[in-house]
Motif scaffolding. Structure first.
Motif, PDB file in Angstrom:
ATOM      1  N   ILE A  80       0.842  -1.207   0.000  1.00  0.00           N
ATOM      2  CA  ILE A  80       0.000   0.000   0.000  1.00  0.00           C
ATOM      3  C   ILE A  80       0.867   1.243   0.000  1.00  0.00           C
ATOM      4  O   ILE A  80       0.629   2.196  -0.751  1.00  0.00           O
ATOM      5  CB  ILE A  80      -0.975  -0.018   1.190  1.00  0.00           C
ATOM      6  N   ASN A  81       1.928   1.237   0.828  1.00  0.00           N
ATOM      7  CA  ASN A  81       2.835   2.383   0.855  1.00  0.00           C
ATOM      8  C   ASN A  81       3.499   2.591  -0.502  1.00  0.00           C
ATOM      9  O   ASN A  81       3.622   3.729  -0.960  1.00  0.00           O
ATOM     10  CB  ASN A  81       3.905   2.198   1.933  1.00  0.00           C
ATOM     11  N   SER A  82       3.907   1.514  -1.145  1.00  0.00           N
ATOM     12  CA  SER A  82       4.558   1.645  -2.448  1.00  0.00           C
ATOM     13  C   SER A  82       3.607   2.253  -3.477  1.00  0.00           C
ATOM     14  O   SER A  82       4.010   3.131  -4.253  1.00  0.00           O
ATOM     15  CB  SER A  82       5.051   0.283  -2.942  1.00  0.00           C
ATOM     16  N   MET A  83       2.371   1.809  -3.493  1.00  0.00           N
ATOM     17  CA  MET A  83       1.423   2.324  -4.478  1.00  0.00           C
ATOM     18  C   MET A  83       1.043   3.784  -4.206  1.00  0.00           C
ATOM     19  O   MET A  83       0.928   4.586  -5.133  1.00  0.00           O
ATOM     20  CB  MET A  83       0.160   1.450  -4.521  1.00  0.00           C
ATOM     21  N   VAL A  84       0.866   4.138  -2.933  1.00  0.00           N
ATOM     22  CA  VAL A  84       0.572   5.535  -2.593  1.00  0.00           C
ATOM     23  C   VAL A  84       1.779   6.415  -2.937  1.00  0.00           C
ATOM     24  O   VAL A  84       1.620   7.530  -3.462  1.00  0.00           O
ATOM     25  CB  VAL A  84       0.187   5.659  -1.098  1.00  0.00           C
ATOM     26  N   ALA A  85       2.977   5.909  -2.677  1.00  0.00           N
ATOM     27  CA  ALA A  85       4.191   6.665  -2.996  1.00  0.00           C
ATOM     28  C   ALA A  85       4.319   6.883  -4.501  1.00  0.00           C
ATOM     29  O   ALA A  85       4.754   7.953  -4.941  1.00  0.00           O
ATOM     30  CB  ALA A  85       5.419   5.941  -2.461  1.00  0.00           C
TER      31      ALA A  85
END
Length: 147
Positions: A80-85
């Motif tokens: 999730i963090n990777s996609m939001v980033a």
């Protein structure tokens, strides 16, 4: 006959570790260029926040706290963090590259786009780990399986 446990590869020497550290280095470089160029504050704040979150995940994996704090599903949070980033870094980078700006802001935007590529690679690596090795270290165990 005793069964030998496979030796665990340290996070720093794994592909996931290399990608995450490259992502951190590119993000720090992008943030540094934005700071030097005195870019608008949202550029600096978003890249600074990403640096903090990436550093948190690196420390988490190096100290193996993801194994200790097992009530959270860390790979999902990491994906999730990777996609939001990816979304934030693409927006910031495109906004930095669109208007006629200084060289340092353009460099910050270019390094931001490289960071977004690394974020995609990071998310794909974690997803593939979950997809092809569901019984690996990220599998949730039942309460009664714990010793």
């Amino acid at each position: 006959m005793s069964t030998l446990k496979p030796k665990h590869r340290p996070f720093c020497f794994s592909v996931k570790g290399h990608v995450k550290m490259l992502r951190l280095a590119l993000n720090v470089t992008s943030m540094t260029f934005f700071i030097i160029a005195q870019a608008p504050e949202p550029y600096i704040v978003i890249t600074g926040f990403e640096v903090t979150v990436i550093f948190f995940f690196i420390i988490l994996y190096i100290l193996r706290l993801d194994r200790l704090i097992d009530f959270l599903f860390w790979p999902l949070l990491d994906i999730i963090n990777s996609m939001v980033a990816v979304v934030f870094m693409i927006i910031v980078s495109v906004l930095a590259l669109l208007p006629e700006t200084t060289t340092f802001i353009v460099l910050g935007g270019v390094f931001g786009l490289l960071t977004a590529v690394c974020c995609i690679a990071d998310g794909v690596l974690i997803y593939r780990k979950l997809l092809f090795n569901p019984s690996g270290p990220y599998q949730k165990r039942a309460i009664h399986d714990k010793i």
